[in-house]
Design an enzyme around this catalytic site. Structure first.
Site, short mmCIF file in Angstrom:
data_model
loop_
_atom_site.label_atom_id
_atom_site.label_comp_id
_atom_site.label_asym_id
_atom_site.label_seq_id
_atom_site.Cartn_x
_atom_site.Cartn_y
_atom_site.Cartn_z
N ASN A 9 87.78 34.70 50.18
CA ASN A 9 87.77 33.47 50.97
C ASN A 9 88.77 32.52 50.32
O ASN A 9 88.52 32.00 49.24
CB ASN A 9 86.35 32.88 50.95
CG ASN A 9 86.29 31.51 51.60
OD1 ASN A 9 87.24 31.06 52.24
ND2 ASN A 9 85.16 30.83 51.44
N TRP A 10 89.87 32.30 51.00
CA TRP A 10 90.96 31.49 50.40
C TRP A 10 90.71 30.00 50.55
O TRP A 10 91.51 29.20 50.06
CB TRP A 10 92.31 31.88 51.03
CG TRP A 10 92.75 33.28 50.69
CD1 TRP A 10 92.08 34.20 49.91
CD2 TRP A 10 93.96 33.94 51.09
NE1 TRP A 10 92.79 35.36 49.82
CE2 TRP A 10 93.96 35.23 50.54
CE3 TRP A 10 95.04 33.55 51.89
CZ2 TRP A 10 94.99 36.14 50.75
CZ3 TRP A 10 96.09 34.45 52.09
CH2 TRP A 10 96.05 35.73 51.52
N LYS A 11 89.66 29.63 51.27
CA LYS A 11 89.32 28.20 51.44
C LYS A 11 90.56 27.41 51.89
O LYS A 11 91.38 27.94 52.63
CB LYS A 11 88.68 27.66 50.16
CG LYS A 11 87.49 28.53 49.71
CD LYS A 11 86.63 27.91 48.66
CE LYS A 11 85.48 28.86 48.31
NZ LYS A 11 84.55 28.33 47.33
N HIS A 94 79.33 28.65 55.59
CA HIS A 94 79.58 28.57 54.14
C HIS A 94 78.95 27.27 53.62
O HIS A 94 78.94 26.26 54.32
CB HIS A 94 81.09 28.59 53.89
CG HIS A 94 81.42 28.74 52.44
ND1 HIS A 94 81.38 27.68 51.56
CD2 HIS A 94 81.77 29.82 51.70
CE1 HIS A 94 81.69 28.11 50.35
NE2 HIS A 94 81.94 29.41 50.42
N GLU A 96 80.01 25.08 51.73
CA GLU A 96 80.89 23.91 51.79
C GLU A 96 80.90 23.31 53.19
O GLU A 96 81.05 22.11 53.36
CB GLU A 96 82.31 24.31 51.32
CG GLU A 96 82.35 24.52 49.82
CD GLU A 96 83.34 25.55 49.34
OE1 GLU A 96 84.24 25.93 50.10
OE2 GLU A 96 83.20 26.00 48.17
N GLU A 166 75.21 33.16 48.71
CA GLU A 166 76.04 32.41 47.77
C GLU A 166 75.22 31.24 47.23
O GLU A 166 75.12 30.19 47.89
CB GLU A 166 77.28 31.87 48.48
CG GLU A 166 78.20 32.94 49.03
CD GLU A 166 79.62 32.43 49.19
OE1 GLU A 166 80.53 33.07 48.65
OE2 GLU A 166 79.83 31.38 49.83
N GLY A 172 82.30 28.20 42.39
CA GLY A 172 83.37 27.43 41.75
C GLY A 172 82.97 26.82 40.42
O GLY A 172 83.68 25.98 39.88
N SER A 212 81.39 32.67 41.77
CA SER A 212 82.00 32.98 40.47
C SER A 212 82.09 34.47 40.17
O SER A 212 81.92 34.89 39.03
CB SER A 212 81.27 32.24 39.34
OG SER A 212 81.40 30.84 39.53
N GLY A 233 85.86 33.49 45.94
CA GLY A 233 86.72 32.32 46.14
C GLY A 233 87.89 32.35 45.17
O GLY A 233 88.90 33.02 45.39
N GLY A 234 87.73 31.65 44.06
CA GLY A 234 88.81 31.47 43.07
C GLY A 234 89.56 32.73 42.70
O GLY A 234 90.79 32.74 42.69
P1 13P Z 1 84.09 31.13 43.77
O1 13P Z 1 84.30 32.62 43.68
O2 13P Z 1 85.31 30.33 43.49
O3 13P Z 1 82.89 30.69 42.97
O4 13P Z 1 83.74 30.82 45.32
C1 13P Z 1 82.76 31.57 45.95
C2 13P Z 1 82.80 31.27 47.40
O5 13P Z 1 82.48 30.18 47.82
C3 13P Z 1 83.29 32.32 48.32
O6 13P Z 1 83.03 32.01 49.63
#
Ligand code: 13P
Length: 251
Positions: A9-11, A94, A96, A166, A172, A212, A233-234
């Protein structure tokens, strides 16, 4: 047997040219992966990334979608618009989006149904906050989020979704859930599905862990019975770390 899925997920990262460069590197390195692979660039990069990945088995997802087909909803994107770009997957609900854009359990359920109606595979997300975990409410929250989604779907529809667990406190933060903590919630989610739509659906449905996930913790997570993949994510923003996750069997 459930086939594993590693999803990036590149956000709100990557311009179009950066997205094309990253997708091209992933395309080169993903051959021989033991799992399905999916990436979710921002809306602006969807079309060019689809074109880079054409003819490969790497799937492309949007990160959100409206539940209506069209209408006066400024700033929104619909399922037919995604389909038109050959985007056949979407991340929904998600944390967020729930936290910063006021998405509700009912809204996420409605979007999940709308995606299926348009033959788009939803990855519908659930997860508890740190306060909810610390006050012993994890299973209540997850049960409510999962059941609201399941209630909107028929048994046949439920076989076509992916659920991502999640925990909000792990996103994050570098604070990954232990494999045992994640497994406990994944097993609970599978039980909720079995109660609602039967053991067959529960056994077939993939449940991803997100929060993470990194090359050094992926193997422990993936070794758990009810963890069928990762939503990353990251570590999905750089080709080397994402490809290390894609080849998690080699870590
Ligand atoms: P991180 O891997 O950066 O913790 O993010 C997870 C995430 O929100 C994937 O959708």
């Amino acid at each position: 047997m459930r086939r594993a899925l590693i999803a990036g997920n590149w956000k709100m990262y990557k311009t179009t040219s950066e997205a094309v460069a990253l997708a091209s590197e992933i395309k080169k390195g993903a051959a021989g992966a033991p799992s399905d692979v999916l990436i979710a660039p921002p809306f602006t990069a969807l079309a060019p990334v689809v074109s880079v990945l054409e003819g490969t088995s790497i799937a492309v997802a949007a990160q959100n979608m409206h539940f209506e087909k069209e209408g006066a909803f400024t700033g929104e994107v619909s399922a037919p618009m995604l389909k038109d770009l050959k985007v056949a997957n979407v991340i929904l609900g998600h944390s967020e989006r729930r936290q910063y854009f006021a998405e509700t359990d009912e809204g996420v359920a409605r979007k999940t149904k709308a995606a299926l109606d348009n033959e788009i595979m939803p990855i519908s997300c659930v997860g508890e906050t740190l306060a909810e975990r610390e006050s012993g409410k994890t299973m209540d929250v997850i049960g409510r989020q999962v059941n609201t989604i399941l209630k909107a779907l028929t048994i046949a529809e439920s076989t076509r979704i992916v659920i991502a667990y999640e925990p909000v406190w792990a996103i994050g933060t570098g604070k990954v859930a232990t494999p045992e903590q994640a497994q406990e919630v994944h097993a609970f989610i599978r039980q909720c599905i079995a109660k609602f739509h039967g053991a067959q659906v529960a056994d077939a449905l993939r449940i991803l862990y997100g929060g993470s996930v990194k090359p050094d913790n992926v193997k422990g997570l993936m070794s758990q019975t009810d963890i069928d993949g990762a939503l990353v994510g990251g570590a999905s923003l750089k080709a080397d770390s994402f490809l290390n996750l894609v080849h998690y069997d080699k870590q």
